[in-house]
Write an enzyme that holds these catalytic residues in place. Sequence first.
Site, PDB file in Angstrom:
ATOM      1  N   HIS A 137       0.834  -1.216   0.000  1.00 46.21           N
ATOM      2  CA  HIS A 137       0.000   0.000   0.000  1.00 46.21           C
ATOM      3  C   HIS A 137       0.865   1.261   0.000  1.00 46.21           C
ATOM      4  O   HIS A 137       2.001   1.262   0.479  1.00 46.21           O
ATOM      5  CB  HIS A 137      -1.025   0.004   1.144  1.00 46.21           C
ATOM      6  N   GLU A 142      -5.035   0.714   0.115  1.00 48.81           N
ATOM      7  CA  GLU A 142      -4.801  -0.709   0.326  1.00 48.81           C
ATOM      8  C   GLU A 142      -4.988  -1.485  -0.987  1.00 48.81           C
ATOM      9  O   GLU A 142      -5.565  -0.950  -1.941  1.00 48.81           O
ATOM     10  CB  GLU A 142      -5.811  -1.233   1.369  1.00 48.81           C
TER      11      GLU A 142
HETATM   12  C1  GLP Z   1       1.424   3.629   7.104  1.00 43.75           C
HETATM   13  C2  GLP Z   1       1.378   4.904   6.281  1.00 43.75           C
HETATM   14  C3  GLP Z   1       2.139   4.745   4.977  1.00 43.75           C
HETATM   15  C4  GLP Z   1       3.504   4.154   5.255  1.00 43.75           C
HETATM   16  C5  GLP Z   1       3.348   2.787   5.863  1.00 43.75           C
HETATM   17  C6  GLP Z   1       4.666   2.076   6.125  1.00 43.75           C
HETATM   18  O1  GLP Z   1       0.492   2.702   6.715  1.00 43.75           O
HETATM   19  N1  GLP Z   1       0.051   5.324   5.993  1.00 43.75           N
HETATM   20  O2  GLP Z   1       2.243   6.015   4.351  1.00 43.75           O
HETATM   21  O3  GLP Z   1       4.247   4.068   4.057  1.00 43.75           O
HETATM   22  O4  GLP Z   1       2.679   2.979   7.101  1.00 43.75           O
HETATM   23  O5  GLP Z   1       5.219   2.501   7.325  1.00 43.75           O
HETATM   24  P1  GLP Z   1       6.650   2.166   7.876  1.00 43.75           P
HETATM   25  O6  GLP Z   1       7.556   3.143   7.220  1.00 43.75           O
HETATM   26  O7  GLP Z   1       6.525   2.386   9.344  1.00 43.75           O
HETATM   27  O8  GLP Z   1       6.950   0.760   7.507  1.00 43.75           O
END
Ligand code: GLP
Length: 249
Positions: A137, A142
């Site tokens: 996503h 999603e």
């Molecule tokens: C959330 C955010 C996304 C982000 C994702 C991954 O779902 N809405 O924008 O890319 O988390 O996060 P992380 O960088 O903590 O793996």
Amino acid sequence: MNIKIVKDYAELSNVAGEIITDLLRENPYCNLGLATGGTPLGTYQYLTARFKAGEFSMRDVRTFNLDEYCGLPRCHPESYHSFMYSNLFAHVDIREENMHIPYTEGCDLQEQCERYNALLDSHRIDLQLLGIGSNGHIGFCEPGTPFDRETFVAQLSEETRRDNQRFFNSFEEVPRTAITMGIGNIMQARRVLLIASGEAKAECINQMINGPVTERVPASVLQNHPDATIIIDAAAASRLTGKAAAQLG
Ligand code: GLP
């Protein structure tokens, strides 16, 4: 897609931070799309350090965040408003009226989506920073989100809620919905810069780069973006096949 594989998280943060620094120096009036999550933290630290060194100003920059949880007050420590204040906005000279994050507190969510979308229509983003979820996503779009979708109220998948549980006290506390830019909005940005780090992202990174362009892997749409840069560390690149894998050496 322009794919750059770097050694580790520190290098990833520096390279992404440098690209954004260059933009801020070249165009102090730019529209910057921002992301949350664990991955951009190092990039924001890098930007803060460069700002403190006097290398750019954000006074006239407008920022547009990808998303915000529904059901958390803005002042909740895990709201994306709080995240942006603690990790970037409090440390630079950006003006309050130039920070834009979807608003979800005690309001008509549909109306807020329309407002945010109108804002995006009138301010084309020069560079959109993106992370990626382990299911592919982007923002909170999603798997299954139509590619032409504009700002909407997204239902978070169980997988995404599990991934984000580490920021909350329990799984139950993780919000079930969020307002997010749609893929249609993200694809309008002049440039996109996606960053990913760690083994947990390796599978979706390979699908994004080498798999078919499919709504089942939202980030695969970036194969169709005219100016997409993907920066990944060696762990996130560890399952890459095909041409991009040659960079692994
Ligand atoms: C959330 C955010 C996304 C982000 C994702 C991954 O779902 N809405 O924008 O890319 O988390 O996060 P992380 O960088 O903590 O793996």
